[in-house]
Design a protein around this motif. Structure first.
Motif, PDB file in Angstrom:
ATOM      1  N   GLY A 177       0.813  -1.214   0.000  1.00  0.00           N
ATOM      2  CA  GLY A 177       0.000   0.000   0.000  1.00  0.00           C
ATOM      3  C   GLY A 177       0.840   1.254   0.000  1.00  0.00           C
ATOM      4  N   TRP A 178       1.876   1.274   0.816  1.00  0.00           N
ATOM      5  CA  TRP A 178       2.760   2.436   0.850  1.00  0.00           C
ATOM      6  C   TRP A 178       3.479   2.611  -0.483  1.00  0.00           C
ATOM      7  N   GLN A 179       3.958   1.531  -1.071  1.00  0.00           N
ATOM      8  CA  GLN A 179       4.667   1.662  -2.343  1.00  0.00           C
ATOM      9  C   GLN A 179       3.715   2.023  -3.480  1.00  0.00           C
ATOM     10  N   TRP A 180       2.465   1.559  -3.381  1.00  0.00           N
ATOM     11  CA  TRP A 180       1.490   1.922  -4.415  1.00  0.00           C
ATOM     12  C   TRP A 180       1.293   3.440  -4.430  1.00  0.00           C
ATOM     13  N   VAL A 181       1.143   4.042  -3.258  1.00  0.00           N
ATOM     14  CA  VAL A 181       0.938   5.492  -3.186  1.00  0.00           C
ATOM     15  C   VAL A 181       2.215   6.237  -3.548  1.00  0.00           C
ATOM     16  N   ALA A 182       3.362   5.756  -3.040  1.00  0.00           N
ATOM     17  CA  ALA A 182       4.621   6.467  -3.279  1.00  0.00           C
ATOM     18  C   ALA A 182       5.037   6.452  -4.738  1.00  0.00           C
ATOM     19  N   GLY A 183       4.602   5.426  -5.485  1.00  0.00           N
ATOM     20  CA  GLY A 183       4.976   5.328  -6.896  1.00  0.00           C
ATOM     21  C   GLY A 183       6.118   4.369  -7.162  1.00  0.00           C
ATOM     22  N   SER A 184       6.675   3.773  -6.110  1.00  0.00           N
ATOM     23  CA  SER A 184       7.849   2.918  -6.273  1.00  0.00           C
ATOM     24  C   SER A 184       7.514   1.443  -6.405  1.00  0.00           C
ATOM     25  N   GLY A 185       6.226   1.113  -6.307  1.00  0.00           N
ATOM     26  CA  GLY A 185       5.833  -0.286  -6.273  1.00  0.00           C
ATOM     27  C   GLY A 185       5.213  -0.765  -7.567  1.00  0.00           C
TER      28      GLY A 185
END
Length: 476
Positions: free
Chosen positions: A382-390
């Motif tokens: 979830g964090w990487q989805w929002v950050a753009g890195s996932g």
């Protein structure tokens, strides 16, 4: 006789009796079963709120087992050594458990299974934490899915075995080994005074989880897609804390959702998609374990995120004092209840990683300490989805505006009033509870003035986009 030797049934994140393949298999042998919960390094490594919530679930399971004529044996220490000790004490020849898929637990289990087999012990793991084993879902070319939607299409019509009821009785051994006392473990210690605030908001145990699912299916699943984005509305299932502890199986939720869908509740399909989103997170954690700690896309390693957790901006974000009502209300909800509305999680994460330009791991670790529904795979993805890195990520240039989002999803201001005291003449009880839950060292009071924004949405958006544009420029 060898076939009368007890089976050690090792409970972990599967704290229920119904639809429990490892328990079912153990009961079907006709042998005595010794249920065990081990407070090992994996449990000790959890954050304050998850460990506190886990303790409540362990206590509930112990009561369930007693109603079946059984008992939950509690032991503290290294998992392999504890199991070896119990084997020596009880004459057990088999150890059963439910599989896990996050890298830390998976590595522990792999080494433990090999060691037990070398000891001549039958060590057998079973499914139960997921709908679909990660190695059974493949693309047409044989790889794993890196994008959610194709995976959803691939599994949507797959057969999922119907949930199996809890056994009516669990055969007890002739003698029980000694057990630790759950209270002596002090799994709530790191919560300090926050435990008393958060505890009443927890819905603990298998019976409560099934009641929660039943109420959701009966009252809210038909309007789930319409209501789930409004944080002041009771429009979601609330089952995340129960799935995290394994108090209910994903298959039970899956079949309930499909049953409702077939009865005409079209919006139940969105609920089913959310269950598969959880599956997607675990499939990625299984196939690409670095997702839980590092950028899934290595090209983001050089992005100029702030890595200092002690900055004034990050501190304000942690305290729910950013001056951005949607962000602050969400953070305060987490401290009081141990959960945060999903729409709010996206806003909070976007503000930290994009408006404040801080690396997603800062937020991921903070959530891992504060959420009772913390999940190692879903939290990281979830964090990487929002950050753009996932994988399957929101584009970096998509920056949620927390002001317009609040106007859209909290038009009448109920959510912010529910959690923010400053500026309201008669603050709500839930908003005041925030000051009882947080550390005294923060020195905050309901009489404080509400802060001005530390970074406005417009300023933060431009800062983020400038950094993104600089990253895209080729080196001279």
């Amino acid at each position: 006789m060898p076939d009368a030797a007890p089976i050690l049934l090792w409970f972990r994140r599967d704290l229920r009796l119904a639809d429990h393949p490892a328990l079912t298999a153990a009961v079907e042998t006709g042998r005595p079963i010794i249920p065990v919960f081990i407070n090992d390094e994996v449990v000790a490594g959890q954050g304050a709120a998850p460990r506190f919530r886990l303790g409540l679930s362990v206590g509930s399971l112990a009561q369930q087992l007693e109603s079946k004529g059984s008992k939950l044996i509690l032991r503290l220490g290294d998992a392999l050594q504890v199991l070896r000790n119990l084997i020596a004490e009880t004459g057990a020849t088999s150890v059963y458990w439910s599989r896990a898929y996050d890298p830390i637990t998976k590595d522990r289990d792999k080494a433990l299974k090999a060691a037990l087999k070398d000891d001549g012990i039958t060590a057998q793991s079973f499914t139960g934490h997921l709908l679909f084993e990660p190695w059974t879902v493949e693309t047409k070319t044989g790889g794993f899915y890196r994008v959610y939607t194709p995976m959803w299409r691939a599994v949507r019509n797959r057969d999922v075995p119907a949930p199996v009821p809890a056994p009516s009785k669990i055969l007890a051994p002739t003698a029980w080994p000694a057990s630790d006392n759950l209270g002596d473990w002090q799994l709530d210690k790191a919560m300090n005074r926050g435990a008393a605030v958060l505890g009443p908001h927890c819905t603990v145990g298998e019976a409560a989880a099934n009641d929660r699912l039943g109420a959701f299916i009966e009252d809210r699943v038909a309007s789930y897609a319409d209501q789930r984005d409004f944080p002041a509305v009771n429009g979601t299932s609330g089952l995340s804390e129960n799935l995290t502890c394994g108090e209910i199986s994903p298959a039970t939720c899956w079949h309930a959702g499909w049953s409702s869908f077939r009865r005409g509740a079209d919006q139940a399909e969105i609920f089913l998609k959310e269950l598969v989103w959880r599956e997607f997170a675990y499939h990625l954690a299984f196939h690409t374990p670095h997702i839980t700690t590092a950028n899934w896309r290595p090209e983001w390693d050089a992005f100029p995120w702030n890595t200092d957790e002690s900055t004034a901006e990050v501190t304000a974000w942690k305290q729910g004092r950013t001056g951005i009502p949607f962000v602050d209300a969400a953070m305060r909800q987490m401290y009081v209840t141990g959960v945060m509305h999903n729409r709010a999680r996206m806003i909070v994460a976007s503000y930290l990683t994009k408006n404040l330009m801080s690396r997603w791991q800062i937020g991921e670790r903070w959530f891992a300490d504060c959420l009772i529904d913390w999940d190692p795979a879903s939290n990281a993805m979830g964090w990487q989805w929002v950050a753009g890195s996932g994988p399957d990520a929101a584009p970096y240039f998509r920056v949620f505006n927390p002001v317009t989002q609040l106007e859209k999803f909290d038009r009448d201001g109920r959510y912010q009033k529910q959690w923010i005291t400053e500026g309201f003449g008669q603050p709500t009880e839930t908003a005041l509870s925030y000051f009882d839950a947080i550390p005294r060292s923060w020195g905050l009071s309901p009489d404080d003035r509400y802060p001005s924004p530390i970074v406005t949405p417009e300023e933060g958006r431009m800062r983020a986009l400038d950094a993104y544009a600089a990253r895209e420029k080729p080196a001279n």
